[in-house]
Design a protein around this motif. Sequence first.
Motif, PDB file in Angstrom:
ATOM      1  N   ARG A   1       5.181  28.093   2.811  1.00  0.00           N
ATOM      2  CA  ARG A   1       4.691  26.503   2.514  1.00  0.00           C
ATOM      3  C   ARG A   1       3.316  26.382   2.594  1.00  0.00           C
ATOM      4  NH1 ARG A   1       8.844  22.939   2.108  1.00  0.00           N
ATOM      5  NH2 ARG A   1      10.735  23.579   2.662  1.00  0.00           N
ATOM      6  N   THR A   2       2.559  27.437   3.328  1.00  0.00           N
ATOM      7  CA  THR A   2       0.933  27.202   3.175  1.00  0.00           C
ATOM      8  C   THR A   2       0.620  27.527   1.856  1.00  0.00           C
ATOM      9  OG1 THR A   2       0.966  27.802   5.431  1.00  0.00           O
ATOM     10  CG2 THR A   2      -0.928  27.906   4.438  1.00  0.00           C
ATOM     11  N   LEU A   3       1.163  28.501   1.282  1.00  0.00           N
ATOM     12  CA  LEU A   3       0.805  29.075  -0.092  1.00  0.00           C
ATOM     13  C   LEU A   3       1.271  28.278  -1.189  1.00  0.00           C
ATOM     14  CD1 LEU A   3      -0.399  31.066  -2.237  1.00  0.00           C
ATOM     15  CD2 LEU A   3       2.124  32.374  -2.061  1.00  0.00           C
TER      16      LEU A   3
ATOM     17  N   LEU B   1      -1.206  26.360  -3.568  1.00  0.00           N
ATOM     18  CA  LEU B   1      -1.213  26.445  -5.170  1.00  0.00           C
ATOM     19  C   LEU B   1      -1.455  25.065  -5.712  1.00  0.00           C
ATOM     20  CD1 LEU B   1       1.425  28.910  -6.003  1.00  0.00           C
ATOM     21  CD2 LEU B   1      -0.831  29.175  -6.026  1.00  0.00           C
ATOM     22  N   SER B   2      -0.742  23.947  -4.851  1.00  0.00           N
ATOM     23  CA  SER B   2      -0.687  22.570  -5.318  1.00  0.00           C
ATOM     24  C   SER B   2      -2.141  22.060  -5.369  1.00  0.00           C
ATOM     25  CB  SER B   2      -0.026  21.726  -4.269  1.00  0.00           C
ATOM     26  OG  SER B   2       1.556  22.058  -4.512  1.00  0.00           O
ATOM     27  N   ASP B   3      -3.026  22.478  -4.217  1.00  0.00           N
ATOM     28  CA  ASP B   3      -4.530  22.099  -4.424  1.00  0.00           C
ATOM     29  C   ASP B   3      -5.210  22.746  -5.602  1.00  0.00           C
ATOM     30  OD1 ASP B   3      -4.159  20.765  -2.170  1.00  0.00           O
ATOM     31  OD2 ASP B   3      -5.039  22.172  -0.878  1.00  0.00           O
ATOM     32  N   LEU B   4      -5.088  24.019  -5.854  1.00  0.00           N
ATOM     33  CA  LEU B   4      -5.563  24.784  -7.089  1.00  0.00           C
ATOM     34  C   LEU B   4      -5.127  23.984  -8.596  1.00  0.00           C
ATOM     35  CD1 LEU B   4      -5.198  28.442  -6.065  1.00  0.00           C
ATOM     36  CD2 LEU B   4      -7.247  27.093  -6.066  1.00  0.00           C
TER      37      LEU B   4
ATOM     38  N   ALA C   1       8.292  25.639  -8.381  1.00  0.00           N
ATOM     39  CA  ALA C   1       7.806  24.353  -8.805  1.00  0.00           C
ATOM     40  C   ALA C   1       6.280  24.271  -8.743  1.00  0.00           C
ATOM     41  CB  ALA C   1       8.457  23.036  -8.133  1.00  0.00           C
ATOM     42  N   ALA C   2       5.834  24.717  -7.550  1.00  0.00           N
ATOM     43  CA  ALA C   2       4.368  24.719  -7.297  1.00  0.00           C
ATOM     44  C   ALA C   2       3.682  25.769  -8.166  1.00  0.00           C
ATOM     45  CB  ALA C   2       4.042  24.790  -5.989  1.00  0.00           C
TER      46      ALA C   2
ATOM     47  N   ALA D   1       0.534  27.561 -12.485  1.00  0.00           N
ATOM     48  CA  ALA D   1       0.331  28.369 -14.041  1.00  0.00           C
ATOM     49  C   ALA D   1      -0.020  27.437 -15.175  1.00  0.00           C
ATOM     50  CB  ALA D   1       1.583  29.189 -14.221  1.00  0.00           C
ATOM     51  N   THR D   2       0.806  26.452 -15.390  1.00  0.00           N
ATOM     52  CA  THR D   2       0.406  25.184 -16.564  1.00  0.00           C
ATOM     53  C   THR D   2      -1.067  25.074 -16.493  1.00  0.00           C
ATOM     54  OG1 THR D   2       2.779  24.597 -16.327  1.00  0.00           O
ATOM     55  CG2 THR D   2       1.118  23.240 -17.449  1.00  0.00           C
TER      56      THR D   2
END
Length: 192
Positions: A174-176, A180-183, A78-79, A84-85
Amino acid sequence: APLAAGPAAAATPAESFVNENIQKGLEILRDKKLTVPQRRDQFKTLLLGLVDTRRIALYTLGQYRNSASPADIDAFAAAFQNYATAAYQTYFAKYTDQVLKVTGSTQRNPTDFIVHTQLIDPGSSQPPAAVDFRVRTDQGKPVVVDVAYEGIWLSIQQRDQFVGFLGQNNGNVRTLIAHLSDLAVNLGKPVN
């Protein structure tokens, strides 16, 4: 073996799929009658119908996929989809004035194709850039599972980055996911 030898050859279904949908995406991003949020939402809807983000996400986890829990894999997928979107939209928004021309394809096996395109900037004297799309048809409909720019495959590059990140963070998926959520948030900021 190449499926299209030149201008006289008929487009393959994979080539038609890439050509039609890339043009749709560029039209959305070029449509100034839409607000920025409307363009973003329409592009995201189109992209999620074309790209198998879960397949790509699982690939980019590399060997860490084997030790991740099913819940972490789902959360990562999901993240990754959100990331990617935002990344694809940012990337394609930079090229709304260019033309993407399908030049042929290569069939790797009965359900795996590489569609070759050229990214042409009409206002530049630079040679066209090679952009390849890997299209799979093994799930009943064509989907994009990777993109290469000048021979560099995005999913391989992401896998190397993510595996390196996980190696530096004790394999903590979970750290990744948080990274990714921040990016995605930073990439998803409005593009005019």
